[in-house]
Design a protein around this motif. Structure first.
Motif, PDB file in Angstrom:
ATOM      1  N   LEU A 436       0.863  -1.174   0.000  1.00 48.94           N
ATOM      2  CA  LEU A 436       0.000   0.000   0.000  1.00 48.94           C
ATOM      3  C   LEU A 436       0.899   1.222   0.000  1.00 48.94           C
ATOM      4  O   LEU A 436       1.691   1.422   0.928  1.00 48.94           O
ATOM      5  N   LEU A 437       0.801   2.030  -1.039  1.00 45.84           N
ATOM      6  CA  LEU A 437       1.689   3.178  -1.177  1.00 45.84           C
ATOM      7  C   LEU A 437       0.920   4.398  -1.667  1.00 45.84           C
ATOM      8  O   LEU A 437      -0.167   4.288  -2.256  1.00 45.84           O
ATOM      9  N   ARG A 438       1.500   5.542  -1.442  1.00 50.26           N
ATOM     10  CA  ARG A 438       0.897   6.812  -1.857  1.00 50.26           C
ATOM     11  C   ARG A 438       1.500   7.272  -3.175  1.00 50.26           C
ATOM     12  O   ARG A 438       2.712   7.198  -3.370  1.00 50.26           O
ATOM     13  N   ASP A 439       0.637   7.730  -4.055  1.00 47.39           N
ATOM     14  CA  ASP A 439       1.031   8.262  -5.351  1.00 47.39           C
ATOM     15  C   ASP A 439       0.681   9.741  -5.359  1.00 47.39           C
ATOM     16  O   ASP A 439      -0.473  10.127  -5.585  1.00 47.39           O
ATOM     17  N   GLU A 440       1.678  10.593  -5.062  1.00 47.33           N
ATOM     18  CA  GLU A 440       1.416  12.025  -4.947  1.00 47.33           C
ATOM     19  C   GLU A 440       1.080  12.660  -6.289  1.00 47.33           C
ATOM     20  O   GLU A 440       0.373  13.673  -6.345  1.00 47.33           O
ATOM     21  N   ILE A 441       1.575  12.088  -7.388  1.00 51.41           N
ATOM     22  CA  ILE A 441       1.279  12.661  -8.705  1.00 51.41           C
ATOM     23  C   ILE A 441      -0.184  12.462  -9.059  1.00 51.41           C
ATOM     24  O   ILE A 441      -0.869  13.376  -9.531  1.00 51.41           O
ATOM     25  N   ALA A 442      -0.688  11.256  -8.831  1.00 51.93           N
ATOM     26  CA  ALA A 442      -2.103  10.982  -9.090  1.00 51.93           C
ATOM     27  C   ALA A 442      -2.985  11.348  -7.910  1.00 51.93           C
ATOM     28  O   ALA A 442      -4.218  11.287  -8.018  1.00 51.93           O
ATOM     29  N   ASN A 443      -2.383  11.713  -6.759  1.00 52.54           N
ATOM     30  CA  ASN A 443      -3.118  12.125  -5.569  1.00 52.54           C
ATOM     31  C   ASN A 443      -4.069  11.028  -5.106  1.00 52.54           C
ATOM     32  O   ASN A 443      -5.265  11.252  -4.890  1.00 52.54           O
ATOM     33  N   MET A 444      -3.540   9.828  -4.936  1.00 50.90           N
ATOM     34  CA  MET A 444      -4.348   8.716  -4.484  1.00 50.90           C
ATOM     35  C   MET A 444      -3.442   7.635  -3.891  1.00 50.90           C
ATOM     36  O   MET A 444      -2.209   7.748  -3.924  1.00 50.90           O
ATOM     37  N   VAL A 445      -4.064   6.603  -3.351  1.00 55.42           N
ATOM     38  CA  VAL A 445      -3.362   5.475  -2.758  1.00 55.42           C
ATOM     39  C   VAL A 445      -3.603   4.246  -3.614  1.00 55.42           C
ATOM     40  O   VAL A 445      -4.713   4.036  -4.130  1.00 55.42           O
ATOM     41  N   TRP A 446      -2.559   3.428  -3.772  1.00 52.78           N
ATOM     42  CA  TRP A 446      -2.659   2.213  -4.574  1.00 52.78           C
ATOM     43  C   TRP A 446      -2.327   1.005  -3.724  1.00 52.78           C
ATOM     44  O   TRP A 446      -1.459   1.065  -2.863  1.00 52.78           O
ATOM     45  N   GLY A 447      -3.018  -0.073  -4.003  1.00 51.87           N
ATOM     46  CA  GLY A 447      -2.673  -1.362  -3.444  1.00 51.87           C
ATOM     47  C   GLY A 447      -2.016  -2.201  -4.522  1.00 51.87           C
ATOM     48  O   GLY A 447      -2.701  -2.728  -5.408  1.00 51.87           O
ATOM     49  N   VAL A 448      -0.704  -2.320  -4.494  1.00 51.35           N
ATOM     50  CA  VAL A 448       0.050  -3.025  -5.523  1.00 51.35           C
ATOM     51  C   VAL A 448       0.194  -4.490  -5.104  1.00 51.35           C
ATOM     52  O   VAL A 448       0.817  -4.788  -4.079  1.00 51.35           O
ATOM     53  N   GLU A 449      -0.382  -5.380  -5.897  1.00 46.53           N
ATOM     54  CA  GLU A 449      -0.307  -6.811  -5.603  1.00 46.53           C
ATOM     55  C   GLU A 449       1.006  -7.361  -6.146  1.00 46.53           C
ATOM     56  O   GLU A 449       1.118  -7.711  -7.316  1.00 46.53           O
ATOM     57  N   SER A 450       1.992  -7.429  -5.279  1.00 44.90           N
ATOM     58  CA  SER A 450       3.314  -7.902  -5.686  1.00 44.90           C
ATOM     59  C   SER A 450       3.319  -9.402  -5.943  1.00 44.90           C
ATOM     60  O   SER A 450       3.953  -9.875  -6.889  1.00 44.90           O
ATOM     61  N   VAL A 451       2.640 -10.171  -5.090  1.00 50.17           N
ATOM     62  CA  VAL A 451       2.520 -11.625  -5.242  1.00 50.17           C
ATOM     63  C   VAL A 451       1.044 -11.979  -5.138  1.00 50.17           C
ATOM     64  O   VAL A 451       0.368 -11.567  -4.189  1.00 50.17           O
ATOM     65  N   HIS A 460       2.674 -16.080  -7.268  1.00 49.12           N
ATOM     66  CA  HIS A 460       3.409 -15.679  -8.461  1.00 49.12           C
ATOM     67  C   HIS A 460       3.411 -14.154  -8.538  1.00 49.12           C
ATOM     68  O   HIS A 460       2.590 -13.477  -7.912  1.00 49.12           O
ATOM     69  N   ARG A 461       4.348 -13.624  -9.309  1.00 48.77           N
ATOM     70  CA  ARG A 461       4.474 -12.169  -9.441  1.00 48.77           C
ATOM     71  C   ARG A 461       3.201 -11.575 -10.021  1.00 48.77           C
ATOM     72  O   ARG A 461       2.727 -11.968 -11.094  1.00 48.77           O
ATOM     73  N   GLY A 462       2.642 -10.598  -9.304  1.00 49.57           N
ATOM     74  CA  GLY A 462       1.370 -10.030  -9.704  1.00 49.57           C
ATOM     75  C   GLY A 462       1.407  -9.306 -11.033  1.00 49.57           C
ATOM     76  O   GLY A 462       0.433  -9.322 -11.788  1.00 49.57           O
ATOM     77  N   LYS A 463       2.527  -8.678 -11.363  1.00 47.03           N
ATOM     78  CA  LYS A 463       2.620  -7.948 -12.621  1.00 47.03           C
ATOM     79  C   LYS A 463       2.535  -8.893 -13.808  1.00 47.03           C
ATOM     80  O   LYS A 463       1.826  -8.621 -14.794  1.00 47.03           O
ATOM     81  N   GLU A 464       3.230 -10.029 -13.725  1.00 47.21           N
ATOM     82  CA  GLU A 464       3.187 -10.996 -14.819  1.00 47.21           C
ATOM     83  C   GLU A 464       1.801 -11.616 -14.958  1.00 47.21           C
ATOM     84  O   GLU A 464       1.310 -11.806 -16.076  1.00 47.21           O
ATOM     85  N   VAL A 465       1.169 -11.923 -13.829  1.00 48.98           N
ATOM     86  CA  VAL A 465      -0.170 -12.514 -13.887  1.00 48.98           C
ATOM     87  C   VAL A 465      -1.151 -11.551 -14.543  1.00 48.98           C
ATOM     88  O   VAL A 465      -1.983 -11.948 -15.366  1.00 48.98           O
TER      89      VAL A 465
END
Length: 623
Positions: A436-451, A460-465
């Motif tokens: 869970l990280l903050r994106d100041e450029i888009a002014n929002m919070v993202w939940g990045v699914e790494s696995v 498995h790696r979430g980006k590849e999936v």
């Protein structure tokens, strides 16, 4: 003499002495190695310089007597659930952390590895009765109902998008048994009760059916012992998705009342005494059962033992310390107060600390009511606790004592708790991992699914999936339709309302808390999955981890909101994996736990709105 002083004024010198050593003037070293001292007055002076002549109550303790009151933790309450009895044969972290294993995600059956494990175990028992039962149970409880994944069906895109996943499902479909389906069938509350022999059309004798039905109860007990997880009787509501923490309470009877200990922010993955606070506002955890008689009083007499450790300063001036412990290699930061205190103790104190041994049972609370020490001069000294006083006094010093919840000025609690927790927990590879990280450029919070969990049960790696699934869905759309050459695609640039982000990036939008005008929460949102040449309404990209899918498996679906202060500037990392430990009675426990850590800072998703971009489909060149 005046000439010597004048020379020293122009040429100052510094004289240092590192060590005292004998300098032999002959080949005979016998006298030199004796390290003889001829000046006794010099030795007395060094003793005076080191304060060895100053003594106050310097008698060594020879006997100590302690009176202690003990009780034991008997109740447990997870979150908002009802209180229940605390089993002593289960580690407390297993009781607090255990989560259900996910066997379905949306309309896709997952956790293929555990389904096959359960199927192999059942077939091993059933074929011992009659080998013909093997194919009978595969026909009734086959993987995916013995239907192969269809690579041309959008419903099977989650499986067929990943080559290895597709291969594994194709290899076992129609050939192996889904043991979890049998488990669900046996656990269903039906009248009459479901039996393991239901639907098996072989020429069974009543004796074989009775044996199969008995194996059904054994199968349920085997699986529930293999993985400790919630069920209809044992529910676990300690995990709070809105706070990303475990909340629970335990209590112990004490003088006709109960001493309640609460943990409101447990997320570390290692449960210990410092995770609990004393809740004086709660007098009892209601369980509907009478309190147990677990209180005890112990008076114990013993001989104190000096504290010793490697590298400690020796009480005598000319004795060398243990060289195996080099305290100079410890490099604490200015915020590492525990290390600084430990180093100060190591380097300052030596033979004036003593151990008072006292053995306590696991899961107990203890408080010393009295401690007397008798020294070599037959003086009896009454010892009081160092941490006594007001609990809010910041200058009060103590260790291993629980904090009293709240800010009221109440006496400090001087008891100690020995939690029934395991010493070592083994962790498997992450099944799920999100940032869970903050994106100041888009002014929002993202939940990045790494696995993210694959249908096979592995992470498995979430980006590849995400890329593979989107590519598979794009493949199912069909051929590209050529643009209309008369009306469209003649401009060099085109307007784009919003671009896309990787499918493993799940947005969280700020929303007002109900009834509040200023305070906000983070609500899970969704990005559209935009496929080229798809004239349908774009579908929402749903998260693939159970950590972010909270409420999506319910009917109707529920909104997931997260407290804003749970995502700081450094971000938050949450992982979910299998854990394993062995209890003091030799029992092994496997469970699925969640752990929260600090993240990796801020990030940028690349999300942008209202863009002018080159037109790739332009047919004519005006230049």
């Amino acid at each position: 003499m005046a000439l010597l002083n004048r020379v020293q004024a122009y040429y100052p010198t510094v004289t240092l002495w590192n060590r005292l050593e004998g300098r032999p003037r002959s080949e005979n070293f016998e006298r030199a190695v004796k390290a003889q001292v001829r000046d006794a007055l010099w030795m007395l002076s060094k003793q005076w310089q080191m304060g060895e002549f100053i003594g106050d109550d310097a008698g060594s303790p020879v006997l100590a007597k302690a009176h202690m009151e003990t009780t034991r933790l008997t109740k447990y309450k997870g979150g908002s659930a009802d209180a229940e009895a605390l089993e002593q044969e289960i580690p407390l972290e297993v009781k607090v952390e255990h989560q259900a294993i996910a066997f379905k995600q949306g309309n896709t059956e997952i956790s293929l590895d555990i389904r096959l494990l359960m199927g192999r175990q059942w077939l091993k028992w059933a074929t011992a009765i009659d080998p013909a039962y093997r194919q009978a149970y595969i026909d009734k409880y086959g993987i995916r109902n013995n239907v192969q994944p269809d690579p041309d069906a959008e419903a099977d895109a989650t499986i067929c998008a990943h080559r290895k996943v597709w291969q594994q499902f194709a290899a076992v479909t129609g050939r192996r048994m889904d043991g979890y389906r049998l488990y669900v069938y046996l656990k269903e509350n039906a009248t009459p009760a479901h039996k393991a022999s239901d639907g098996i059309t072989l020429a069974n004798t009543q004796t074989k059916k009775d044996v199969l039905d008995g194996l059904g109860a054994k199968f349920i007990a085997w699986y529930e012992k293999l993985y400790y997880q919630p069920n209809e009787v044992r529910k676990n509501e300690s995990w709070k998705p809105n706070y990303l923490e475990h909340q629970f309470a335990v209590s112990a009877p004490q003088k006709g009342k109960e001493k309640v200990l609460t943990a409101e922010e447990y997320y570390h993955g290692h449960l210990d005494w410092y995770n609990l606070d004393i809740d004086q506002g709660d007098d009892e955890l209601e369980t509907g059962t009478p309190p147990q008689d677990v209180e005890d009083k112990i008076t114990h007499a013993f001989v104190p033992t000096s504290v010793t450790f490697g590298g400690m300063p020796h009480p005598r001036w000319w004795t060398f310390e243990n060289w195996k412990t080099n305290l100079g290699f410890v490099n604490p930061d200015t915020t590492d107060l525990n290390k600084l205190l430990l180093l100060d103790f190591f380097l300052t104190y030596s033979n004036d600390w003593f151990i008072v041994p006292f053995t306590l049972p696991v899961g107990s609370l203890a408080k010393i009511r009295g401690l007397t020490v008798t020294n070599v001069f037959n003086e009896k000294i009454w010892v009081e606790a160092a941490g006594r006083g007001d609990d809010e006094n910041w200058q009060r010093w103590n260790m291993f004592n629980l904090n009293v919840k709240g800010t009221d000025h109440v006496p400090a609690d001087l008891g100690a708790v020995v939690l029934p927790t395991s010493r070592k927990v083994q962790e498997g590879k992450p099944l799920e991992e999100i940032f869970l990280l903050r994106d100041e450029i888009a002014n929002m919070v993202w939940g990045v699914e790494s696995v993210v969990p694959l249908p096979t049960g592995k992470g498995h790696r979430g980006k590849e999936v995400g890329y593979e699934l989107k590519a598979k869905l794009q493949q199912l759309i069909g051929d590209v339709v050529p643009p209309d050459t008369l009306t469209d695609n003649l401009a060099k640039i085109r307007f784009r309302v919003v671009n896309s982000v990787p499918e493993n990036w799940i947005p969280f939008m700020p929303v007002h808390i109900d009834g509040q005008k200023r305070q906000i929460q983070l609500q899970r949102a969704a990005m559209p999955r935009i496929l080229e040449n798809d004239d349908r309404v774009p579908k929402k990209v749903e998260p693939k981890t159970s950590l972010l899918r909270h409420g999506l498996e319910k009917s109707p679906k529920e909104t997931y909101r997260l407290n804003e202060n749970e995502v700081g500037r450094s971000g938050t990392r949450i992982k979910k994996n299998f854990q394993r430990t062995r209890w003091h009675n030799g029992e092994v426990y496997n469970w699925v736990g969640i752990k929260k850590e600090n993240g990796r800072g801020e990030g940028s998703s690349g999300l942008a709105f209202d863009q002018l971009i080159p037109n790739k489909n332009r047919l004519a060149d005006d230049g």
